[in-house]
Design a protein around this motif. Structure first.
Motif, PDB file in Angstrom:
ATOM      1  N   GLY A 117       0.784  -1.231   0.000  1.00 55.94           N
ATOM      2  CA  GLY A 117       0.000   0.000   0.000  1.00 55.94           C
ATOM      3  C   GLY A 117       0.813   1.276   0.000  1.00 55.94           C
ATOM      4  N   ALA A 118       2.124   1.189  -0.178  1.00 53.14           N
ATOM      5  CA  ALA A 118       2.994   2.365  -0.245  1.00 53.14           C
ATOM      6  C   ALA A 118       3.222   2.679  -1.719  1.00 53.14           C
ATOM      7  CB  ALA A 118       4.316   2.105   0.460  1.00 53.14           C
ATOM      8  N   MET A 119       2.623   3.723  -2.211  1.00 52.40           N
ATOM      9  CA  MET A 119       2.635   4.005  -3.645  1.00 52.40           C
ATOM     10  C   MET A 119       3.877   4.808  -4.045  1.00 52.40           C
ATOM     11  SD  MET A 119       0.100   2.180  -4.109  1.00 52.40           S
ATOM     12  CE  MET A 119       0.058   2.313  -5.880  1.00 52.40           C
ATOM     13  N   LEU A 120       5.017   4.250  -3.699  1.00 47.29           N
ATOM     14  CA  LEU A 120       6.323   4.853  -3.990  1.00 47.29           C
ATOM     15  C   LEU A 120       7.178   3.873  -4.778  1.00 47.29           C
ATOM     16  CD1 LEU A 120       7.139   6.330  -0.475  1.00 47.29           C
ATOM     17  CD2 LEU A 120       6.511   7.618  -2.535  1.00 47.29           C
ATOM     18  N   ARG A 121       8.141   4.405  -5.532  1.00 48.36           N
ATOM     19  CA  ARG A 121       9.031   3.584  -6.358  1.00 48.36           C
ATOM     20  C   ARG A 121      10.152   3.008  -5.479  1.00 48.36           C
ATOM     21  NH1 ARG A 121       7.308   3.660 -11.283  1.00 48.36           N
ATOM     22  NH2 ARG A 121       9.185   2.780 -12.225  1.00 48.36           N
ATOM     23  N   ILE A 122       9.769   2.013  -4.689  1.00 47.21           N
ATOM     24  CA  ILE A 122      10.690   1.326  -3.796  1.00 47.21           C
ATOM     25  C   ILE A 122      10.392  -0.164  -3.865  1.00 47.21           C
ATOM     26  CG2 ILE A 122       9.142   1.776  -1.848  1.00 47.21           C
ATOM     27  CD1 ILE A 122      11.544   1.606   0.042  1.00 47.21           C
ATOM     28  N   PHE A 123      11.441  -0.963  -3.898  1.00 42.59           N
ATOM     29  CA  PHE A 123      11.258  -2.395  -3.668  1.00 42.59           C
ATOM     30  C   PHE A 123      12.445  -2.937  -2.906  1.00 42.59           C
ATOM     31  CE2 PHE A 123      13.070  -2.802  -8.067  1.00 42.59           C
ATOM     32  CZ  PHE A 123      14.046  -3.786  -7.883  1.00 42.59           C
ATOM     33  N   VAL A 124      12.209  -4.082  -2.276  1.00 37.06           N
ATOM     34  CA  VAL A 124      13.261  -4.790  -1.558  1.00 37.06           C
ATOM     35  C   VAL A 124      13.385  -6.160  -2.198  1.00 37.06           C
ATOM     36  CG1 VAL A 124      12.904  -3.511   0.580  1.00 37.06           C
ATOM     37  CG2 VAL A 124      11.693  -5.682   0.243  1.00 37.06           C
ATOM     38  N   MET A 125      14.588  -6.720  -2.092  1.00 39.24           N
ATOM     39  CA  MET A 125      14.785  -8.057  -2.640  1.00 39.24           C
ATOM     40  C   MET A 125      15.951  -8.735  -1.941  1.00 39.24           C
ATOM     41  SD  MET A 125      16.529  -7.242  -6.358  1.00 39.24           S
ATOM     42  CE  MET A 125      17.433  -8.758  -6.627  1.00 39.24           C
ATOM     43  N   ASP A 126      15.902 -10.049  -1.974  1.00 41.31           N
ATOM     44  CA  ASP A 126      17.011 -10.877  -1.514  1.00 41.31           C
ATOM     45  C   ASP A 126      16.859 -12.215  -2.224  1.00 41.31           C
ATOM     46  OD1 ASP A 126      18.925 -12.429  -0.295  1.00 41.31           O
ATOM     47  OD2 ASP A 126      18.478 -11.728   1.731  1.00 41.31           O
ATOM     48  N   THR A 127      17.574 -12.378  -3.307  1.00 41.29           N
ATOM     49  CA  THR A 127      17.462 -13.598  -4.099  1.00 41.29           C
ATOM     50  C   THR A 127      18.336 -14.712  -3.554  1.00 41.29           C
ATOM     51  OG1 THR A 127      19.152 -12.814  -5.641  1.00 41.29           O
ATOM     52  CG2 THR A 127      16.849 -12.356  -6.210  1.00 41.29           C
ATOM     53  N   GLU A 128      19.113 -14.438  -2.516  1.00 37.30           N
ATOM     54  CA  GLU A 128      20.080 -15.410  -1.995  1.00 37.30           C
ATOM     55  C   GLU A 128      19.641 -16.110  -0.721  1.00 37.30           C
ATOM     56  OE1 GLU A 128      22.733 -15.951  -3.911  1.00 37.30           O
ATOM     57  OE2 GLU A 128      22.030 -14.358  -5.234  1.00 37.30           O
ATOM     58  N   TRP A 129      18.776 -15.525   0.073  1.00 39.80           N
ATOM     59  CA  TRP A 129      18.577 -15.972   1.443  1.00 39.80           C
ATOM     60  C   TRP A 129      18.010 -17.377   1.588  1.00 39.80           C
ATOM     61  CZ3 TRP A 129      14.069 -17.013   4.241  1.00 39.80           C
ATOM     62  CH2 TRP A 129      12.865 -16.701   3.623  1.00 39.80           C
ATOM     63  N   LYS A 130      17.310 -17.879   0.591  1.00 41.52           N
ATOM     64  CA  LYS A 130      16.750 -19.228   0.721  1.00 41.52           C
ATOM     65  C   LYS A 130      17.797 -20.308   0.464  1.00 41.52           C
ATOM     66  CE  LYS A 130      11.932 -18.096  -0.130  1.00 41.52           C
ATOM     67  NZ  LYS A 130      10.728 -18.419  -0.897  1.00 41.52           N
ATOM     68  N   SER A 131      18.914 -19.934  -0.154  1.00 40.37           N
ATOM     69  CA  SER A 131      19.949 -20.932  -0.471  1.00 40.37           C
ATOM     70  C   SER A 131      21.311 -20.581   0.119  1.00 40.37           C
ATOM     71  CB  SER A 131      20.075 -21.080  -1.985  1.00 40.37           C
ATOM     72  OG  SER A 131      20.430 -19.846  -2.570  1.00 40.37           O
ATOM     73  N   GLY A 132      21.412 -19.465   0.806  1.00 43.87           N
ATOM     74  CA  GLY A 132      22.687 -19.038   1.378  1.00 43.87           C
ATOM     75  C   GLY A 132      22.457 -17.903   2.343  1.00 43.87           C
ATOM     76  N   PRO A 133      23.512 -17.168   2.661  1.00 38.03           N
ATOM     77  CA  PRO A 133      23.353 -16.059   3.599  1.00 38.03           C
ATOM     78  C   PRO A 133      22.473 -14.950   3.008  1.00 38.03           C
ATOM     79  CG  PRO A 133      25.654 -16.275   2.872  1.00 38.03           C
ATOM     80  CD  PRO A 133      24.873 -17.366   2.217  1.00 38.03           C
ATOM     81  N   ALA A 134      21.780 -14.250   3.891  1.00 34.35           N
ATOM     82  CA  ALA A 134      20.919 -13.140   3.457  1.00 34.35           C
ATOM     83  C   ALA A 134      21.757 -12.051   2.808  1.00 34.35           C
ATOM     84  CB  ALA A 134      20.156 -12.574   4.651  1.00 34.35           C
ATOM     85  N   ALA A 135      21.212 -11.469   1.745  1.00 33.13           N
ATOM     86  CA  ALA A 135      21.856 -10.369   1.029  1.00 33.13           C
ATOM     87  C   ALA A 135      20.770  -9.360   0.628  1.00 33.13           C
ATOM     88  CB  ALA A 135      22.604 -10.893  -0.194  1.00 33.13           C
TER      89      ALA A 135
END
Length: 164
Positions: free
Chosen positions: A53-71
């Motif tokens: 519900g935050a209508m701003l151009r922001i996203f977060v991601m972490d494509t590694e955390w399920k298979s290695g350390p969080a990034a």
């Protein structure tokens, strides 16, 4: 930090184009922290502002955390550009379309520029799953969901499956 509710399709906010993040304030930092906590708890690998519900151009991601350390990454005002002509087809899920996966064709490699939470300009080349993730999350900022990226027959079938 606190968990935020993830909007589910067909919430109309998921079809809206988001406003740029003009200033990095304490509220933006709190939003980013909440989004990361929400993403990990979901459990997902990416989450965009409009999904909470935050209508701003922001996203977060972490494509590694399920298979290695969080990034974890916090991405503000991304600009994504295809890098090369190769495409890839991947099954994509979405926290706003729980239980639904769709095969989506996207550029296999992308170049992205963005601003981080310190206000610094960043850029990187993304390939593989990370390329699909940044494109998927950037789509949310333009009011595009996975269903908008697939053929009409598949969309109709999946819409029926995910209607509340």
């Amino acid at each position: 930090m606190s968990l935020r509710a993830v909007l589910r399709w067909p919430d109309p906010r998921l079809a809206q184009v988001c406003a740029p993040v003009e200033q990095i304030t304490d509220d933006v930092r709190q939003l980013a922290a909440d989004m990361l906590e929400t993403m990990y708890a979901a459990p997902g690998r990416g989450l965009a502002g409009p999904q909470v519900g935050a209508m701003l151009r922001i996203f977060v991601m972490d494509t590694e955390w399920k298979s290695g350390p969080a990034a974890p990454r916090v991405i503000l005002n991304p600009v994504v550009v295809p890098h090369g002509s190769e495409t890839a087809i991947r099954a994509e899920g979405c926290l706003s379309l729980p239980g639904i996966e769709a095969e989506v064709t996207r550029p296999a490699t992308v170049h992205m520029r963005w601003t981080d939470l310190d206000g610094a300009a960043q850029e990187a080349i993304f390939t593989g799953f990370a390329a699909a993730c940044v494109q998927h999350e950037a789509d949310h900022l333009d009011g595009i969901v996975t269903l908008d990226r697939i053929d009409p027959a598949t969309r109709s079938r999946l819409e029926a499956a995910c209607r509340p």
